[in-house]
Design a protein around this motif. Structure first.
Motif, short mmCIF file in Angstrom:
data_model
loop_
_atom_site.label_atom_id
_atom_site.label_comp_id
_atom_site.label_asym_id
_atom_site.label_seq_id
_atom_site.Cartn_x
_atom_site.Cartn_y
_atom_site.Cartn_z
N MET A 1 13.98 -23.71 -39.85
CA MET A 1 14.00 -24.34 -38.54
C MET A 1 13.70 -23.30 -37.46
O MET A 1 14.22 -22.20 -37.48
CB MET A 1 15.36 -24.97 -38.31
CG MET A 1 15.48 -25.64 -36.98
SD MET A 1 17.05 -26.51 -36.89
CE MET A 1 16.64 -27.67 -35.66
N ASP A 2 12.86 -23.68 -36.52
CA ASP A 2 12.47 -22.78 -35.44
C ASP A 2 13.54 -22.79 -34.35
O ASP A 2 13.91 -23.83 -33.82
CB ASP A 2 11.13 -23.23 -34.88
CG ASP A 2 10.52 -22.24 -33.92
OD1 ASP A 2 11.09 -21.14 -33.76
OD2 ASP A 2 9.47 -22.55 -33.35
N SER A 3 14.04 -21.60 -33.99
CA SER A 3 15.09 -21.51 -32.98
C SER A 3 14.50 -21.30 -31.59
O SER A 3 15.25 -21.07 -30.64
CB SER A 3 16.05 -20.37 -33.33
OG SER A 3 15.34 -19.15 -33.34
N ARG A 4 13.21 -21.38 -31.47
CA ARG A 4 12.55 -21.18 -30.19
C ARG A 4 12.80 -22.35 -29.24
O ARG A 4 12.75 -23.51 -29.62
CB ARG A 4 11.04 -21.04 -30.45
CG ARG A 4 10.26 -20.65 -29.26
CD ARG A 4 8.82 -20.39 -29.66
NE ARG A 4 7.97 -20.88 -28.60
CZ ARG A 4 6.69 -21.11 -28.71
NH1 ARG A 4 6.09 -20.91 -29.86
NH2 ARG A 4 6.00 -21.54 -27.70
N LEU A 5 13.07 -22.03 -27.99
CA LEU A 5 13.29 -23.02 -26.96
C LEU A 5 11.99 -23.78 -26.71
O LEU A 5 10.93 -23.16 -26.60
CB LEU A 5 13.74 -22.32 -25.68
CG LEU A 5 14.22 -23.14 -24.52
CD1 LEU A 5 15.51 -23.89 -24.90
CD2 LEU A 5 14.50 -22.25 -23.33
N PRO A 6 12.04 -25.12 -26.61
CA PRO A 6 10.81 -25.87 -26.31
C PRO A 6 10.17 -25.38 -25.01
O PRO A 6 10.87 -25.05 -24.03
CB PRO A 6 11.29 -27.31 -26.18
CG PRO A 6 12.55 -27.37 -26.99
CD PRO A 6 13.18 -26.00 -26.82
N ALA A 7 8.86 -25.34 -24.98
CA ALA A 7 8.13 -24.78 -23.85
C ALA A 7 8.49 -25.46 -22.53
O ALA A 7 8.69 -24.79 -21.52
CB ALA A 7 6.62 -24.87 -24.10
N HIS A 8 8.60 -26.78 -22.53
CA HIS A 8 8.88 -27.47 -21.27
C HIS A 8 10.25 -27.11 -20.71
O HIS A 8 10.43 -27.03 -19.49
CB HIS A 8 8.74 -28.99 -21.42
CG HIS A 8 9.84 -29.65 -22.17
ND1 HIS A 8 9.92 -29.64 -23.54
CD2 HIS A 8 10.91 -30.33 -21.73
CE1 HIS A 8 11.01 -30.30 -23.93
NE2 HIS A 8 11.63 -30.73 -22.84
N LEU A 9 11.21 -26.81 -21.58
CA LEU A 9 12.54 -26.39 -21.11
C LEU A 9 12.50 -24.97 -20.57
O LEU A 9 13.14 -24.66 -19.56
CB LEU A 9 13.57 -26.51 -22.23
CG LEU A 9 13.93 -27.92 -22.67
CD1 LEU A 9 14.93 -27.88 -23.82
CD2 LEU A 9 14.46 -28.73 -21.50
N GLU A 10 11.77 -24.09 -21.23
CA GLU A 10 11.66 -22.72 -20.75
C GLU A 10 10.96 -22.68 -19.39
O GLU A 10 11.38 -21.97 -18.48
CB GLU A 10 10.91 -21.85 -21.76
CG GLU A 10 10.89 -20.40 -21.36
CD GLU A 10 10.28 -19.49 -22.41
OE1 GLU A 10 10.19 -18.29 -22.12
OE2 GLU A 10 9.90 -19.96 -23.50
N VAL A 11 9.91 -23.47 -19.23
CA VAL A 11 9.19 -23.53 -17.96
C VAL A 11 10.10 -24.07 -16.87
O VAL A 11 10.16 -23.52 -15.77
CB VAL A 11 7.90 -24.39 -18.10
CG1 VAL A 11 7.32 -24.73 -16.74
CG2 VAL A 11 6.88 -23.66 -18.97
N ALA A 12 10.83 -25.15 -17.16
CA ALA A 12 11.75 -25.72 -16.18
C ALA A 12 12.82 -24.70 -15.77
O ALA A 12 13.16 -24.58 -14.59
CB ALA A 12 12.41 -26.98 -16.74
N GLY A 13 13.32 -23.93 -16.73
CA GLY A 13 14.30 -22.90 -16.43
C GLY A 13 13.74 -21.79 -15.55
O GLY A 13 14.41 -21.32 -14.63
#
Length: 113
Positions: A1-13
């Motif tokens: 399983m990939d533990s990477r934060l989804p791109a849209h959440l990282e951008v929003a942050g």
């Protein structure tokens, strides 16, 4: 399983963090919602922009590196670079962080002077 934060959440942050610090941030190009890569544009006083992308390291991590610097005498080349990268990677998010020392929002420290 990939533990990477989804791109849209990282951008929003990123956007919220910059705005909370009194700056302005904008999505210049939307990429793939979950697995898209992120490119950060950091202007300095409206020009002299720098582009940061995460590059894979030998140990498997990905670290932010400056991949392009705007030449103040050739502003169109900078825009061409952003457009070309967007065409090369349709999953790419391009986010501009318009705040002093914008690199700090991606975990980089800039030397003053």
């Amino acid at each position: 399983m990939d533990s990477r934060l989804p791109a849209h959440l990282e951008v929003a942050g990123l956007i919220r963090s910059v705005e909370a610090a009194g700056g302005f941030a904008a999505v210049l190009s939307k990429g793939e919602r979950d697995a898209g890569t992120i490119m950060v544009v950091v202007p300095e006083n409206g020009g002299n922009s720098r582009v940061y992308e995460r590059m894979p390291q030998l140990d498997g991590t990905r670290q932010w590196h400056c991949s392009y610097r705007e030449d103040p005498e050739k502003k169109q080349e900078f825009l061409d670079y952003l457009n070309r990268r967007g065409r090369q990677d349709p999953d790419l998010w391009i986010v501009e962080l318009d705040i002093a020392q914008g690199e700090r929002f991606i975990g980089l420290e800039m030397n003053s002077g």
